[in-house]
Enzyme design. Structure first.
Site, PDB file in Angstrom:
ATOM      1  N   MET A 289      -7.567   1.846  -7.599  1.00  0.00           N
ATOM      2  CA  MET A 289      -7.173   0.979  -6.482  1.00  0.00           C
ATOM      3  C   MET A 289      -7.513  -0.476  -6.848  1.00  0.00           C
ATOM      4  O   MET A 289      -8.638  -0.773  -7.233  1.00  0.00           O
ATOM      5  CB  MET A 289      -7.972   1.439  -5.260  1.00  0.00           C
ATOM      6  CG  MET A 289      -8.123   0.397  -4.202  1.00  0.00           C
ATOM      7  SD  MET A 289      -6.943   0.601  -2.882  1.00  0.00           S
ATOM      8  CE  MET A 289      -7.642  -0.542  -1.717  1.00  0.00           C
TER       9      MET A 289
ATOM     10  N   CYS B  42       0.817  -1.228   0.000  1.00  0.00           N
ATOM     11  CA  CYS B  42       0.000   0.000   0.000  1.00  0.00           C
ATOM     12  C   CYS B  42       0.846   1.273   0.000  1.00  0.00           C
ATOM     13  O   CYS B  42       0.453   2.276  -0.610  1.00  0.00           O
ATOM     14  CB  CYS B  42      -0.926   0.043   1.210  1.00  0.00           C
ATOM     15  SG  CYS B  42      -1.697  -1.542   1.602  1.00  0.00           S
TER      16      CYS B  42
ATOM     17  N   HIS C 158       9.640  10.777 -12.024  1.00  0.00           N
ATOM     18  CA  HIS C 158      10.201   9.437 -11.815  1.00  0.00           C
ATOM     19  C   HIS C 158      11.568   9.349 -12.500  1.00  0.00           C
ATOM     20  O   HIS C 158      12.553   9.790 -11.953  1.00  0.00           O
ATOM     21  CB  HIS C 158       9.217   8.376 -12.318  1.00  0.00           C
ATOM     22  CG  HIS C 158       9.606   6.985 -11.964  1.00  0.00           C
ATOM     23  ND1 HIS C 158       9.549   6.500 -10.683  1.00  0.00           N
ATOM     24  CD2 HIS C 158      10.077   5.962 -12.719  1.00  0.00           C
ATOM     25  CE1 HIS C 158       9.971   5.244 -10.662  1.00  0.00           C
ATOM     26  NE2 HIS C 158      10.297   4.897 -11.885  1.00  0.00           N
TER      27      HIS C 158
ATOM     28  N   CYS D 245       1.737   3.609  -3.107  1.00  0.00           N
ATOM     29  CA  CYS D 245       0.757   4.575  -3.642  1.00  0.00           C
ATOM     30  C   CYS D 245       0.270   5.546  -2.567  1.00  0.00           C
ATOM     31  O   CYS D 245       0.049   6.723  -2.843  1.00  0.00           O
ATOM     32  CB  CYS D 245      -0.470   3.846  -4.185  1.00  0.00           C
ATOM     33  SG  CYS D 245      -0.138   2.955  -5.694  1.00  0.00           S
ATOM     34  N   HIS D 246       0.057   5.047  -1.343  1.00  0.00           N
ATOM     35  CA  HIS D 246      -0.589   5.899  -0.327  1.00  0.00           C
ATOM     36  C   HIS D 246       0.407   6.584   0.598  1.00  0.00           C
ATOM     37  O   HIS D 246       0.001   7.372   1.444  1.00  0.00           O
ATOM     38  CB  HIS D 246      -1.581   5.067   0.491  1.00  0.00           C
ATOM     39  CG  HIS D 246      -2.700   4.522  -0.350  1.00  0.00           C
ATOM     40  ND1 HIS D 246      -3.721   5.298  -0.826  1.00  0.00           N
ATOM     41  CD2 HIS D 246      -2.924   3.274  -0.842  1.00  0.00           C
ATOM     42  CE1 HIS D 246      -4.551   4.558  -1.561  1.00  0.00           C
ATOM     43  NE2 HIS D 246      -4.078   3.329  -1.587  1.00  0.00           N
TER      44      HIS D 246
ATOM     45  N   HIS E 105       7.324   6.310 -19.358  1.00  0.00           N
ATOM     46  CA  HIS E 105       8.414   5.653 -18.613  1.00  0.00           C
ATOM     47  C   HIS E 105       9.590   5.496 -19.563  1.00  0.00           C
ATOM     48  O   HIS E 105       9.710   4.490 -20.257  1.00  0.00           O
ATOM     49  CB  HIS E 105       7.952   4.299 -18.064  1.00  0.00           C
ATOM     50  CG  HIS E 105       8.915   3.740 -17.055  1.00  0.00           C
ATOM     51  ND1 HIS E 105      10.129   3.182 -17.416  1.00  0.00           N
ATOM     52  CD2 HIS E 105       8.871   3.677 -15.704  1.00  0.00           C
ATOM     53  CE1 HIS E 105      10.761   2.793 -16.316  1.00  0.00           C
ATOM     54  NE2 HIS E 105      10.021   3.091 -15.258  1.00  0.00           N
TER      55      HIS E 105
END
Ligand code: DHE
Length: 583
Positions: free
Chosen positions: A128, A87, A367, A90-91, A409
């Site tokens: 999600m 988790c 990124h 992302c969170h 990417h």
């Protein structure tokens, strides 16, 4: 369900009186099965950071809050492991949100246990994934996670200079090292190959294709970078361990090591004229910081936090991770991509005691990225914003934010001379099949500069890396995270004389001769001469992997490296091309 339960354990939860009436209410909002499948298999969903190292660090359990559930010590640690592994990417480590929504107690307690449990079980159309219903977590684990999210967030330890110093080891001091190269390796045509799951790198000779040496490095080792002189090889593991390998020694030896945090992905060295090999820098995911070190022994010199305000809404972000770092060729600067705040920090290392940082507002979720063909412009992918930010390293300014496809990417990207648009830089995408070409020549082709001039159509989404070479007329595009086995185990190659021409598919996985596993084909890398391109055929650790070498001119199979020491090869870094930013 009443949440005034003092203590829940996985077993005890079953006995808790749950109000299924309200679940049914939420279930009406649950996405359809078809949507659930989509989330499970989306390349973007598969490519989220996992805090596997933080997962295993013991964190203090927060005290209980009246009216809120609490877990037994053992269940708390289990829940914490699941959170960091699945988790936190992302969170956020502190649950303040990153590409995913915040999960602070303000949010979770407002929604309550049942809502959280449903949400975790079914996921959401917003991206999600569904963790229940075959998505990877059992019902008991989901109950445990719902309770965990109602508790205060865990606070993993900080990692300041004292902790960093405690990990610093010099195995061979500078004065005990040779003054010239003592081995017979061809240092320009050597490859450092990530052996991801063994925490090692393999040095492979470009001419003989033999593994000359295996060197132990950090956990789930990530990338290699080479110092400006070509003498030192830097390797970083996901556990934030940096190894400094002296390539002049016989055999090359890890002469120093250090940990710059708990979780990290990037390392770079000073490349500015007059500063060659002077400094190294490594960026951490946790704590959110970067560390500048001596280039010849990794002595830590300066730790800088990246915590701060986001671009745009200018809200405080407590844990902006450090993603890619490049060394400028125009100033004594490191360019540090700070992911969640969307800022590029241009760190002037000419004075560490009076550190000047030019902070450039780029776009959120920076990124990876690399230079244009001149080495002046840094093309940084703000992946979850679908943007390439162009930074002029000479003027220390943002040139433009360019919208491209879904989740760009590039790795470091690919530069070539387009028959119509002149010099362009390319990126592929995780989220769609396109390859974006951006004009990079403001002097010779001003009408195309910093514009998305062409969008090529490749095999599909799930691409991670594109590659070409100044001497080549081919552009190779991988798709290792595409859900179709045929696509993820092959490469699309475009003709640079006419990029709009249909691409050719090279069945690299099949060419490897390996018949087991998913055979993900990942990251093309050229040799020194620019006449061969190497691809990893990446299987799981218990299966055989390989490196397949393609003759660039004929696009035919040239050689396959199969060796039982080649466990999970992923990134390959040719010494010359990496140190000179040839891509
Ligand atoms: Fe990477 C580069 C982060 C997963 C192979 N990867 C990078 C960089 C970052 C990063 C920030 C840029 C470093 C730089 O230039 O300074 N990578 C992450 C993640 O957060 C992510 C998504 C998940 C994680 O938890 O780590 C992730 N990366 C992967 C993989 O699964 C790959 C395919 C296989 C592996 O080895 O783990 C992978 N990443 C690579 C490679 C590069 C890279 C080969 C360097 C490319 C280059 O050409 O420079």
């Amino acid at each position: 369900m009443s949440l005034s339960i003092a203590k829940l354990s996985t077993g005890a939860l079953v006995a808790v009186a749950l109000s299924f009436g309200s679940i049914a209410g939420h279930a009406a909002d649950a996405p359809s099965k078809a949507d659930l499948k989509k989330h499970e298999s989306s390349p973007g969903g598969k490519y989220q950071p996992r805090m596997d190292v933080l997962r295993d660090e013991k964190v203090e359990q927060p005290g209980s809050t009246p009216g809120m559930p609490t877990l037994s010590a053992a269940d708390y640690q289990k829940a914490n492991q699941i959170y960091f592994e699945r988790c936190a990417g992302c969170h956020g480590v502190l649950r303040k949100g990153a590409t995913g929504k915040p999960l602070t107690t303000k949010v979770t307690r407002e929604n309550g246990f049942e809502y959280l449990r449903d949400f975790i079980t079914y996921g959401s159309p917003g991206g999600m994934p569904n963790w229940g219903d075959g998505g990877g977590l059992s019902k008991a684990q989901i109950d445990m996670m719902a309770a965990y999210l109602l508790m205060d967030p865990a606070q993993p330890p900080e990692f300041g200079m004292k902790e960093i110093m405690a990990t610093w080891k010099v195995h061979v001091p500078v004065n005990k090292r040779p003054s010239k190269q003592m081995n017979k390796l061809d240092l320009d045509n050597l490859f450092s190959v990530t052996l991801r799951d063994t925490g090692q790198i393999a040095l492979i000779d470009g001419a003989t294709k033999e593994i000359t040496q295996i060197i132990d490095t950090g956990y789930a080792v990530h990338i290699s970078r080479i110092s400006a002189s070509g003498r030192y090889l830097f390797v970083i593991g996901r556990d934030a361990k940096v190894n400094l390998i002296d390539m002049y020694m016989d055999p090359p030896t890890s002469v120093a090591e250090i940990k710059v945090g708990s979780e990290a992905r990037s390392v770079e060295t000073s490349k500015m004229k007059g500063w060659e090999d002077t400094y190294a820098i490594a960026g951490a995911y946790w704590p959110p910081q970067f560390v500048i070190m001596n280039g010849d022994d990794l002595k830590p010199r300066k730790v800088v936090s990246t915590r701060g305000m986001t671009v745009g809404t200018q809200e405080y972000h407590p844990e902006p991770r450090v993603a890619a770092i490049v060394g400028s060729h125009y100033h004594p600067d490191f360019l540090v991509n700070v992911k969640e705040t969307g800022k590029v920090m241009m760190v002037d290392y000419s004075s560490l005691k009076a550190l000047k940082i030019t902070t450039i507002d780029a776009a959120r979720f920076l990124h990876d990225g690399g230079f244009d063909s001149t080495g002046r412009y840094f093309m940084a992918a703000a992946n979850a914003s679908n943007i390439i930010s162009v930074i002029d390293t000479k003027r220390r300014k943002l040139v433009k934010n360019i919208t491209v496809g879904t989740t760009p990417h590039p790795g470091r990207g690919a530069n070539f001379n387009h028959p119509k648009y002149g010099p362009v830089w390319a990126t592929s995408h995780l989220g769609d099949e396109t390859i974006a070409l951006i004009g990079t020549d403001p002097d010779g082709h001003p009408q195309y500069a910093w514009k998305l001039v062409q969008s090529l159509e490749g095999q599909g989404g799930g691409s991670l890396f594109v590659k070409t070479h100044p001497k080549s007329k081919n552009l190779y595009v991988d798709t290792p995270l595409n859900p179709e086995a045929e696509v993820s185990s092959s490469i699309a190659v475009f003709d640079l004389n006419d990029p709009s021409k249909e691409y050719e598919v090279l069945p690299i996985g099949e060419w490897s001769g390996i018949t087991e596993g998913v055979r993900r084909v990942v990251q093309g890398e050229y040799n020194f001469a620019g006449d061969e391109v190497w691809f990893s055929v990446w299987n799981s650790a218990s299966q055989e992997s390989a490196i397949v070498i393609v003759d660039d001119k004929t696009r035919k199979l040239k050689h396959v490296i199969r060796d039982k020491r080649l466990v999970t090869p992923t990134g390959k870094f040719n010494f010359y091309n990496t140190r000179k930013d040839v891509y």
